[in-house]
Design a protein around this motif. Structure first.
Motif, short mmCIF file in Angstrom:
data_model
loop_
_atom_site.label_atom_id
_atom_site.label_comp_id
_atom_site.label_asym_id
_atom_site.label_seq_id
_atom_site.Cartn_x
_atom_site.Cartn_y
_atom_site.Cartn_z
N THR B 196 0.83 -1.21 0.00
CA THR B 196 0.00 0.00 0.00
C THR B 196 0.86 1.26 0.00
O THR B 196 0.63 2.19 -0.77
CB THR B 196 -0.91 0.01 1.25
OG1 THR B 196 -1.62 -1.23 1.30
CG2 THR B 196 -1.91 1.15 1.19
N GLU B 197 1.88 1.29 0.86
CA GLU B 197 2.73 2.47 0.96
C GLU B 197 3.51 2.71 -0.34
O GLU B 197 3.68 3.85 -0.76
CB GLU B 197 3.69 2.34 2.16
CG GLU B 197 4.79 3.37 2.26
CD GLU B 197 4.31 4.80 2.52
OE1 GLU B 197 3.13 4.98 2.87
OE2 GLU B 197 5.13 5.74 2.38
N THR B 198 3.96 1.63 -0.97
CA THR B 198 4.71 1.75 -2.23
C THR B 198 3.86 2.46 -3.28
O THR B 198 4.35 3.32 -4.02
CB THR B 198 5.14 0.35 -2.74
OG1 THR B 198 5.85 -0.32 -1.71
CG2 THR B 198 6.02 0.45 -3.97
N ALA B 199 2.57 2.12 -3.31
CA ALA B 199 1.65 2.78 -4.25
C ALA B 199 1.33 4.20 -3.79
O ALA B 199 1.36 5.15 -4.58
CB ALA B 199 0.37 1.97 -4.39
N LYS B 201 2.93 6.35 -1.91
CA LYS B 201 3.92 7.42 -1.86
C LYS B 201 4.11 8.13 -3.20
O LYS B 201 4.71 9.20 -3.24
CB LYS B 201 5.24 6.95 -1.24
CG LYS B 201 6.11 6.02 -1.99
CD LYS B 201 7.39 5.75 -1.14
CE LYS B 201 8.22 4.66 -1.78
NZ LYS B 201 9.43 4.36 -0.99
N LEU B 202 3.52 7.58 -4.26
CA LEU B 202 3.54 8.29 -5.55
C LEU B 202 2.73 9.58 -5.51
O LEU B 202 2.85 10.42 -6.39
CB LEU B 202 3.01 7.39 -6.67
CG LEU B 202 3.84 6.15 -7.01
CD1 LEU B 202 3.27 5.48 -8.24
CD2 LEU B 202 5.30 6.51 -7.25
N ASN B 203 1.89 9.73 -4.48
CA ASN B 203 1.18 11.00 -4.32
C ASN B 203 2.12 12.13 -3.92
O ASN B 203 1.82 13.30 -4.12
CB ASN B 203 0.06 10.87 -3.29
CG ASN B 203 -1.03 9.93 -3.77
OD1 ASN B 203 -1.28 9.83 -4.97
ND2 ASN B 203 -1.66 9.22 -2.84
N ASP B 204 3.26 11.76 -3.31
CA ASP B 204 4.21 12.77 -2.85
C ASP B 204 5.50 12.82 -3.65
O ASP B 204 6.16 13.84 -3.70
CB ASP B 204 4.58 12.51 -1.38
CG ASP B 204 3.37 12.52 -0.48
OD1 ASP B 204 2.65 13.52 -0.49
OD2 ASP B 204 3.12 11.51 0.21
N LEU B 205 5.87 11.68 -4.22
CA LEU B 205 7.18 11.58 -4.88
C LEU B 205 7.02 10.95 -6.26
O LEU B 205 6.13 10.13 -6.48
CB LEU B 205 8.11 10.67 -4.06
CG LEU B 205 8.38 11.03 -2.60
CD1 LEU B 205 9.01 9.85 -1.86
CD2 LEU B 205 9.31 12.23 -2.53
N PRO B 207 8.19 8.18 -9.03
CA PRO B 207 8.76 6.85 -8.79
C PRO B 207 10.29 6.86 -8.80
O PRO B 207 10.92 6.07 -8.09
CB PRO B 207 8.19 5.99 -9.92
CG PRO B 207 7.54 6.92 -10.89
CD PRO B 207 7.24 8.17 -10.16
N GLN B 209 12.18 9.27 -7.63
CA GLN B 209 12.60 9.73 -6.29
C GLN B 209 12.30 8.68 -5.22
O GLN B 209 12.96 8.61 -4.20
CB GLN B 209 11.83 11.00 -5.91
CG GLN B 209 12.13 12.21 -6.75
CD GLN B 209 11.12 13.33 -6.47
OE1 GLN B 209 9.91 13.09 -6.37
NE2 GLN B 209 11.62 14.56 -6.38
N ALA B 210 11.25 7.90 -5.45
CA ALA B 210 10.76 6.98 -4.42
C ALA B 210 11.57 5.68 -4.37
O ALA B 210 11.39 4.87 -3.46
CB ALA B 210 9.30 6.65 -4.67
#
Lengths: 254, 254
Positions: B196-199, B201-205, B207, B209-210
């Motif tokens: 869930t977090e991997t998906a 965090k694309l709201n903030d960064l 891919p 950068q992530a």
């Protein structure tokens, strides 16, 4: 009240610091790192320490440092009576053999620079040599998360490999998706609801049940068209390998 | 009020039916499919039709059928005055050349058997040959979703390839993660917060950068240990290919 010293300045150390300082049952006694500029995230400057030979006593020392550094840093803790736990998924508990009470406190999550995560749903994987130490790590884990599980070093390594597949490699596929969009002037944001749903549907279905797409259907025409569209060699190679793997898994003729 | 005939019985047809029947601005006139048992999802039995030669007039005919069937089914609509739109990501608008008013109504999402999804955040990618038809498809799209975008056939194909990477291939990586857990008696559920977090965090960064993990860090020791742990040839092959790709992308020496 559990007293804790955090060792490290990276993403895991920072996230543990932010989470633990908000926790009633925990008293952070110090945050230790070699470089004071890397410790700027510690708001209470009295907690900052760059001298590894002068670390106060605590119930638990959390070594949130790179895998390679754990062995070296351990030497500073060999006389400590507190529990010394590292936070690495890939490193055995054996690396802490020099300390009196070794342990593992591995939060199974991806920590990225500049992003603070909530620990509530993060599984904390713990390991220790005695029942007392296991209980202490459980108590610390429960101050942060709803899920604290006992996982031995071998299982933890396996879990870490699986995590690389579902997290690091998945994120790389997102990178390729973004790259393909950029090459054709398409807004990558259009794919975000799909990315979210792909992850979310695992709450209802196993990934085997959730599989869709041309490879699953054995739709050779679309697979062929897609390969023609991909001009980048690496994208084509991955497309072929993953499509063949899906076809094989779902019993389509190759 | 837009009148709609849905053609098809698969996951997309079913989801469109469930969503459109709840929409004030839309009147579903019929759901058409060859096999009446496959039409059991249609609650109002008066709407069911298995006779392709007897389809009522409507503003829009949505062909939510397999890519290969679109060409054949199109022949039943060549005299219709309404707009005939298919819902495929991979198929050009040219396949509808035989009809008077061809169009595309492509919901960019993964539809899985047994799972109803909400359309609100699903991008609807539309295409048509006239401004009037584009407006009609926009109006229909807006009854379901906040995001309706004009995408031409070439861009849509590219978007579809990118979708395969971030959805189908990602789901396959989840499958491998589950497989690795199962092989070592580890609960796959432990990985779900990470997924869930991997998906998310694309709201903030981005891919790029992530990206995290051993390949990104150029951590050869962990990469080597992981490969030793993986006994399955296909898992090893994918691990190597993806790790090398990540190392290359993030400028680590190979």
């Amino acid at each position: 009240m559990i007293s804790v010293v955090i060792v490290g300045t990276g993403n895991v150390a920072q996230n543990l610091y932010y989470a633990l300082q908000q926790t009633d049952g925990v008293n952070i006694k110090q945050v230790v790192g070699r470089n004071s500029t890397h410790l700027e995230f510690v708001k209470d400057k009295l907690l900052v320490n760059t001298d590894f030979t002068n670390i106060p006593n605590a119930d638990i020392y959390l070594l949130a440092i790179s895998d390679d550094a754990i062995g070296t840093v351990t030497s500073f803790f060999k006389d400590k009576n507190g529990l010394v736990a590292h936070t690495s998924g890939a490193t055995s508990i054996a690396v802490l053999n020099g300390v009196k009470r070794p342990g593992i406190f591995y939060p199974l999550q991806t920590f990225t620079k500049g992003k603070i995560v909530s620990f509530t749903s993060i599984p904390i994987c713990i390991e220790a040599n005695t029942k007392t130490d296991m209980e202490l790590l459980t108590d610390l884990g429960k101050t942060l998360s709803n899920t604290v599980v006992e996982i031995n070093s071998q299982q933890r390594k396996t879990l870490h490999v699986a995590a690389v597949f579902v997290n690091n490699f998945t994120n790389y596929l997102y990178t390729l998706g973004a790259e393909i969009c950029e090459e054709h002037q398409i807004d990558f944001n259009l794919l975000k609801p799909l990315i979210t749903e792909t992850a979310t549907k695992l709450n209802d279905l196993s990934p085997l049940q959730a599989q869709t797409g041309p490879a699953k259907r054995g739709d050779q025409k679309t697979l062929h068209n897609h390969l023609q569209l991909l001009k980048n060699k690496q994208q084509r190679e991955l497309y072929t390998l993953l499509s063949n793997a899906i076809k094989e898994k779902h019993g389509k003729e190759l």
